[in-house]
Design a protein around this motif. Structure first.
Motif, PDB file in Angstrom:
ATOM      1  N   GLY A  84       0.910  -1.211   0.046  1.00 31.12           N
ATOM      2  CA  GLY A  84      -0.063  -0.005  -0.069  1.00 31.12           C
ATOM      3  C   GLY A  84       0.825   1.331   0.019  1.00 31.12           C
ATOM      4  N   ARG A  85       0.848   1.958   1.080  1.00 27.84           N
ATOM      5  CA  ARG A  85       1.568   3.250   1.202  1.00 27.84           C
ATOM      6  C   ARG A  85       3.055   3.063   1.572  1.00 27.84           C
ATOM      7  NH1 ARG A  85      -0.604   6.421   5.646  1.00 27.84           N
ATOM      8  NH2 ARG A  85       0.971   7.986   4.669  1.00 27.84           N
ATOM      9  N   PHE A  86       3.192   1.711   1.970  1.00 26.85           N
ATOM     10  CA  PHE A  86       4.543   1.594   2.622  1.00 26.85           C
ATOM     11  C   PHE A  86       5.556   0.753   1.764  1.00 26.85           C
ATOM     12  CE2 PHE A  86       1.499   1.789   6.097  1.00 26.85           C
ATOM     13  CZ  PHE A  86       1.769   2.692   6.770  1.00 26.85           C
ATOM     14  N   PHE A  87       6.592   1.345   1.641  1.00 29.63           N
ATOM     15  CA  PHE A  87       7.694   0.876   0.841  1.00 29.63           C
ATOM     16  C   PHE A  87       9.069   0.647   1.585  1.00 29.63           C
ATOM     17  CE2 PHE A  87       5.260   3.736  -1.735  1.00 29.63           C
ATOM     18  CZ  PHE A  87       5.467   3.459  -2.837  1.00 29.63           C
ATOM     19  N   GLU A  88       9.632  -0.675   1.235  1.00 38.35           N
ATOM     20  CA  GLU A  88      10.905  -0.855   1.829  1.00 38.35           C
ATOM     21  C   GLU A  88      12.023  -1.299   0.708  1.00 38.35           C
ATOM     22  OE1 GLU A  88      12.555  -5.035   4.165  1.00 38.35           O
ATOM     23  OE2 GLU A  88      10.424  -3.930   4.902  1.00 38.35           O
ATOM     24  N   PHE A  89      13.211  -0.877   1.096  1.00 38.45           N
ATOM     25  CA  PHE A  89      14.141  -0.988   0.145  1.00 38.45           C
ATOM     26  C   PHE A  89      15.488  -1.468   0.586  1.00 38.45           C
ATOM     27  CE2 PHE A  89      11.763   2.797  -0.945  1.00 38.45           C
ATOM     28  CZ  PHE A  89      11.352   2.635  -2.371  1.00 38.45           C
ATOM     29  N   GLU A  90      16.039  -2.287  -0.173  1.00 41.08           N
ATOM     30  CA  GLU A  90      17.437  -2.592   0.171  1.00 41.08           C
ATOM     31  C   GLU A  90      18.461  -1.799  -0.851  1.00 41.08           C
ATOM     32  OE1 GLU A  90      18.054  -7.028  -0.597  1.00 41.08           O
ATOM     33  OE2 GLU A  90      16.876  -7.338   1.082  1.00 41.08           O
ATOM     34  N   VAL A  91      19.401  -1.047  -0.196  1.00 43.60           N
ATOM     35  CA  VAL A  91      20.291  -0.359  -0.804  1.00 43.60           C
ATOM     36  C   VAL A  91      21.764  -0.536  -0.655  1.00 43.60           C
ATOM     37  CG1 VAL A  91      18.739   1.652  -0.385  1.00 43.60           C
ATOM     38  CG2 VAL A  91      20.197   1.223   1.445  1.00 43.60           C
ATOM     39  N   THR A  92      22.319  -0.520  -1.580  1.00 43.29           N
ATOM     40  CA  THR A  92      23.868  -0.736  -1.579  1.00 43.29           C
ATOM     41  C   THR A  92      24.786   0.286  -2.347  1.00 43.29           C
ATOM     42  OG1 THR A  92      23.161  -3.219  -1.865  1.00 43.29           O
ATOM     43  CG2 THR A  92      25.529  -2.429  -2.314  1.00 43.29           C
ATOM     44  N   ALA A  93      25.805   0.763  -1.914  1.00 45.56           N
ATOM     45  CA  ALA A  93      26.506   1.550  -2.362  1.00 45.56           C
ATOM     46  C   ALA A  93      27.913   0.754  -2.675  1.00 45.56           C
ATOM     47  CB  ALA A  93      26.847   2.760  -1.585  1.00 45.56           C
ATOM     48  N   SER A  94      28.589   1.190  -3.918  1.00 48.49           N
ATOM     49  CA  SER A  94      30.148   0.547  -4.371  1.00 48.49           C
ATOM     50  C   SER A  94      30.768   1.258  -4.918  1.00 48.49           C
ATOM     51  CB  SER A  94      29.510  -0.505  -5.276  1.00 48.49           C
ATOM     52  OG  SER A  94      28.705  -1.670  -4.656  1.00 48.49           O
ATOM     53  N   ASP A  95      31.903   1.268  -4.971  1.00 47.69           N
ATOM     54  CA  ASP A  95      32.871   1.746  -5.678  1.00 47.69           C
ATOM     55  C   ASP A  95      33.565   0.913  -6.831  1.00 47.69           C
ATOM     56  OD1 ASP A  95      35.093   0.727  -4.201  1.00 47.69           O
ATOM     57  OD2 ASP A  95      35.490   2.612  -3.303  1.00 47.69           O
ATOM     58  N   ILE A  97      36.289  -0.745  -6.213  1.00 46.27           N
ATOM     59  CA  ILE A  97      36.911  -1.752  -5.581  1.00 46.27           C
ATOM     60  C   ILE A  97      35.587  -2.990  -4.882  1.00 46.27           C
ATOM     61  CG2 ILE A  97      38.376  -2.494  -3.639  1.00 46.27           C
ATOM     62  CD1 ILE A  97      39.650  -1.158  -6.110  1.00 46.27           C
ATOM     63  N   GLY A  98      34.502  -2.380  -4.546  1.00 52.05           N
ATOM     64  CA  GLY A  98      33.607  -3.117  -4.038  1.00 52.05           C
ATOM     65  C   GLY A  98      32.814  -2.187  -3.470  1.00 52.05           C
ATOM     66  N   VAL A  99      31.844  -3.167  -2.414  1.00 51.47           N
ATOM     67  CA  VAL A  99      30.725  -2.646  -1.509  1.00 51.47           C
ATOM     68  C   VAL A  99      31.214  -1.658  -0.601  1.00 51.47           C
ATOM     69  CG1 VAL A  99      28.717  -3.013   0.025  1.00 51.47           C
ATOM     70  CG2 VAL A  99      29.226  -4.569  -2.016  1.00 51.47           C
ATOM     71  N   ILE A 100      30.956  -0.414  -0.393  1.00 54.53           N
ATOM     72  CA  ILE A 100      31.178   0.478   0.514  1.00 54.53           C
ATOM     73  C   ILE A 100      30.167   0.689   1.437  1.00 54.53           C
ATOM     74  CG2 ILE A 100      32.849   1.601  -0.844  1.00 54.53           C
ATOM     75  CD1 ILE A 100      30.801   3.888  -1.009  1.00 54.53           C
ATOM     76  N   ALA A 101      28.991   0.419   1.359  1.00 54.34           N
ATOM     77  CA  ALA A 101      27.707   0.527   2.275  1.00 54.34           C
ATOM     78  C   ALA A 101      26.564  -0.356   1.963  1.00 54.34           C
ATOM     79  CB  ALA A 101      27.247   1.960   2.430  1.00 54.34           C
ATOM     80  N   ARG A 102      26.024  -0.805   2.929  1.00 57.59           N
ATOM     81  CA  ARG A 102      24.766  -1.460   2.430  1.00 57.59           C
ATOM     82  C   ARG A 102      23.608  -1.413   3.721  1.00 57.59           C
ATOM     83  NH1 ARG A 102      28.479  -6.022   2.608  1.00 57.59           N
ATOM     84  NH2 ARG A 102      29.067  -6.415   4.657  1.00 57.59           N
ATOM     85  N   GLY A 103      22.591  -1.454   3.475  1.00 60.01           N
ATOM     86  CA  GLY A 103      21.507  -1.349   4.557  1.00 60.01           C
ATOM     87  C   GLY A 103      20.005  -1.535   4.022  1.00 60.01           C
ATOM     88  N   LYS A 104      19.215  -1.119   4.727  1.00 56.77           N
ATOM     89  CA  LYS A 104      17.670  -0.991   4.486  1.00 56.77           C
ATOM     90  C   LYS A 104      17.109   0.465   4.413  1.00 56.77           C
ATOM     91  CE  LYS A 104      16.981  -5.702   5.634  1.00 56.77           C
ATOM     92  NZ  LYS A 104      16.369  -6.853   6.333  1.00 56.77           N
ATOM     93  N   HIS A 105      16.065   0.739   3.708  1.00 58.21           N
ATOM     94  CA  HIS A 105      15.478   2.073   3.956  1.00 58.21           C
ATOM     95  C   HIS A 105      13.791   1.868   3.678  1.00 58.21           C
ATOM     96  CE1 HIS A 105      14.696   6.342   3.451  1.00 58.21           C
ATOM     97  NE2 HIS A 105      14.604   6.168   2.133  1.00 58.21           N
ATOM     98  N   ASN A 106      13.174   2.750   4.444  1.00 53.96           N
ATOM     99  CA  ASN A 106      11.855   2.620   4.494  1.00 53.96           C
ATOM    100  C   ASN A 106      11.296   4.170   3.982  1.00 53.96           C
ATOM    101  OD1 ASN A 106      11.712  -0.109   5.307  1.00 53.96           O
ATOM    102  ND2 ASN A 106      11.105   0.619   7.468  1.00 53.96           N
ATOM    103  N   ARG A 107      10.187   3.970   3.417  1.00 54.31           N
ATOM    104  CA  ARG A 107       9.515   5.171   3.198  1.00 54.31           C
ATOM    105  C   ARG A 107       7.872   4.998   3.101  1.00 54.31           C
ATOM    106  NH1 ARG A 107      13.154   8.738   1.064  1.00 54.31           N
ATOM    107  NH2 ARG A 107      11.715  10.085   0.230  1.00 54.31           N
TER     108      ARG A 107
END
Length: 124
Positions: A84-95, A97-107
Motif C-alpha cells: 500500500g503506502r509503505f515501501f521497503e528498499f535494500e540499498v547498496t553503495a559500491s565503488d 573496488i567493491g561494496v562500501i555501504a549497505r542497508g535498508k530504507h523505508n519510505r
C-alpha cells in the motif's frame, strides 16, 4: 524486483571534512545516506499516483569502506516490498573496488500538498 541506480563522482562537497561528519577527505556517510534516499525516492516515484510522493521514515546502513575524493560510486536501491503506502528498499553503495555501504530504507507515500501544509503549519 525493481531497481534504480545512481552513479556519482566523489566531489569536494561530498567529503566528510566538508560536511562536518569527520576530519578526513573521504566520502561522508551522510552523503551516502542521502544518495541512497534519492535512489529509493526516484524508484518509488515510478509506481506512485499523481499528487503523491514518498518521505523517508527509517534508514539503517553500514558504511564499511572509504572512497576517496575523485572516486566513482554506484548506489543501487531495490524495492523489496510495497504494501500500500509503505515501501521497503535494500540499498547498496559500491565503488570500483567493491561494496562500501549497505542497508535498508523505508519510505511512506503521502499527499504532497497536505504533507507540505502540515509542515508549514508548524511555523504559525
Amino acid at each position: 524486483m525493481k531497481t534504480y541506480t545512481i552513479t556519482r563522482k566523489v566531489e569536494e562537497n561530498m567529503l566528510a571534512v566538508n560536511v562536518k561528519s569527520g576530519s578526513l577527505r573521504v566520502l561522508a556517510t551522510p552523503v551516502v545516506v542521502a544518495i541512497m534516499e534519492e535512489a529509493s525516492s526516484l524508484l518509488a516515484d515510478t509506481v506512485l499516483d499523481e499528487g503523491l510522493t514518498t518521505v523517508g521514515t527509517k534508514i539503517e546502513i553500514e558504511h564499511i569502506s572509504p572512497t576517496p575524493f575523485g572516486g566513482e560510486i554506484f548506489v543501487e536501491s531495490t524495492l523489496v516490498r510495497n504494501d500500500g503506502r509503505f515501501f521497503e528498499f535494500e540499498v547498496t553503495a559500491s565503488d570500483n573496488i567493491g561494496v562500501i555501504a549497505r542497508g535498508k530504507h523505508n519510505r511512506v507515500a503521502v499527499n504532497s500538498e497536505k504533507f507540505q501544509a502540515k509542515a508549514d503549519d508548524k511555523l504559525d
